[in-house]
Design a protein around this motif. Structure first.
Motif, PDB file in Angstrom:
ATOM      1  N   VAL A 164       0.872  -1.176   0.000  1.00 57.90           N
ATOM      2  CA  VAL A 164       0.000   0.000   0.000  1.00 57.90           C
ATOM      3  C   VAL A 164       0.906   1.223   0.000  1.00 57.90           C
ATOM      4  CG1 VAL A 164      -1.942  -1.127   1.168  1.00 57.90           C
ATOM      5  CG2 VAL A 164      -0.187   0.010   2.526  1.00 57.90           C
ATOM      6  N   PRO A 165       0.383   2.355  -0.416  1.00 56.26           N
ATOM      7  CA  PRO A 165       1.215   3.563  -0.428  1.00 56.26           C
ATOM      8  C   PRO A 165       1.623   3.981   0.983  1.00 56.26           C
ATOM      9  CG  PRO A 165      -0.839   3.901  -1.649  1.00 56.26           C
ATOM     10  CD  PRO A 165      -0.956   2.583  -0.956  1.00 56.26           C
ATOM     11  N   VAL A 166       2.764   4.625   1.075  1.00 57.39           N
ATOM     12  CA  VAL A 166       3.167   5.195   2.359  1.00 57.39           C
ATOM     13  C   VAL A 166       2.240   6.365   2.683  1.00 57.39           C
ATOM     14  CG1 VAL A 166       5.579   4.495   2.132  1.00 57.39           C
ATOM     15  CG2 VAL A 166       4.867   6.751   1.349  1.00 57.39           C
ATOM     16  N   ILE A 167       2.150   6.712   3.925  1.00 64.10           N
ATOM     17  CA  ILE A 167       1.340   7.839   4.354  1.00 64.10           C
ATOM     18  C   ILE A 167       2.147   9.104   4.068  1.00 64.10           C
ATOM     19  CG2 ILE A 167       0.214   8.964   6.307  1.00 64.10           C
ATOM     20  CD1 ILE A 167      -0.053   6.140   7.563  1.00 64.10           C
ATOM     21  N   THR A 168       1.627   9.940   3.201  1.00 60.21           N
ATOM     22  CA  THR A 168       2.341  11.166   2.840  1.00 60.21           C
ATOM     23  C   THR A 168       1.903  12.353   3.700  1.00 60.21           C
ATOM     24  OG1 THR A 168       0.723  11.650   1.108  1.00 60.21           O
ATOM     25  CG2 THR A 168       2.704  10.420   0.460  1.00 60.21           C
ATOM     26  N   MET A 169       0.888  12.157   4.502  1.00 60.16           N
ATOM     27  CA  MET A 169       0.411  13.220   5.372  1.00 60.16           C
ATOM     28  C   MET A 169       1.498  13.561   6.397  1.00 60.16           C
ATOM     29  SD  MET A 169      -3.114  13.232   7.647  1.00 60.16           S
ATOM     30  CE  MET A 169      -3.613  11.806   6.744  1.00 60.16           C
TER      31      MET A 169
END
Length: 184
Positions: A164-169
């Motif tokens: 899954v994508p990394v959290i960019t927040m």
């Protein structure tokens, strides 16, 4: 059932609750499945999701669910003694026990061998400790929320990760929006 699939089954139970989620892959998986302002994603500090969630439960009255991993709990076993000796009926610790350090390549943990985290929690003095198969976890969690009693749930699932994508927040954004959700 692997952790990602387990988290997917939990969404109907946890989406309106305060959730502190374990470092790395678990936070990324939860974020990709159901990003909520009521979710606090750990982007660092392995082993502290249970401690941070418990601290939040001590500081206010809303139910708090900490989703932690077996590897993380093993790095901070003192959290179980702290939880047992300061019970808060608005706190649930859900230990996703896949017998591995999932975020770093699925190396085996001792929980995947001879160490029982349910037995450790009981030995520390936790009164309500439940060990369940992954597929029984949503009901166990719903029951714990309804009982309004501090509960440690050890959910046994298979090792494995989903990309899954990394959290960019930004971590500050995660903190601020979570604090706003707590204050509501």
């Amino acid at each position: 059932m692997i952790r990602h699939d387990l988290l997917k089954t939990l969404i109907p139970v946890i989406s309106d609750q305060l959730v502190v989620c374990n470092i790395g892959a678990p936070s990324q998986e939860l974020h990709s499945l159901d990003d909520q302002p009521t979710n606090f994603y750990m982007l660092g500090t392995m082993g502290l999701a249970s401690s941070i969630g418990f601290g939040l439960a001590l500081a206010q009255d809303k139910p708090v669910i900490s989703i932690d991993g077996d590897g993380s709990v093993l790095t901070n076993l003192a959290t179980l003694s702290t939880i047992a000796n300061n019970p808060r009926d608005n706190f649930i610790l859900l230990i996703v026990d896949n017998g591995s350090y999932g975020s770093t390549g699925d190396q085996p943990t001792y929980a995947g061998r001879r160490t029982s985290l349910a037995a450790v929690a009981r030995a520390c003095g936790c009164e309500t400790v439940i060990e369940v198969a992954a597929e029984d976890t949503p009901q166990a969690l719903a029951d714990a929320l309804a009982a309004k009693r501090m509960t440690v749930i050890v959910s046994k699932c298979d090792s494995g990760n989903v990309q899954v994508p990394v959290i960019t927040m930004n971590p500050i954004t995660i903190r601020e929006r979570f604090m706003a959700a707590v204050a509501e």
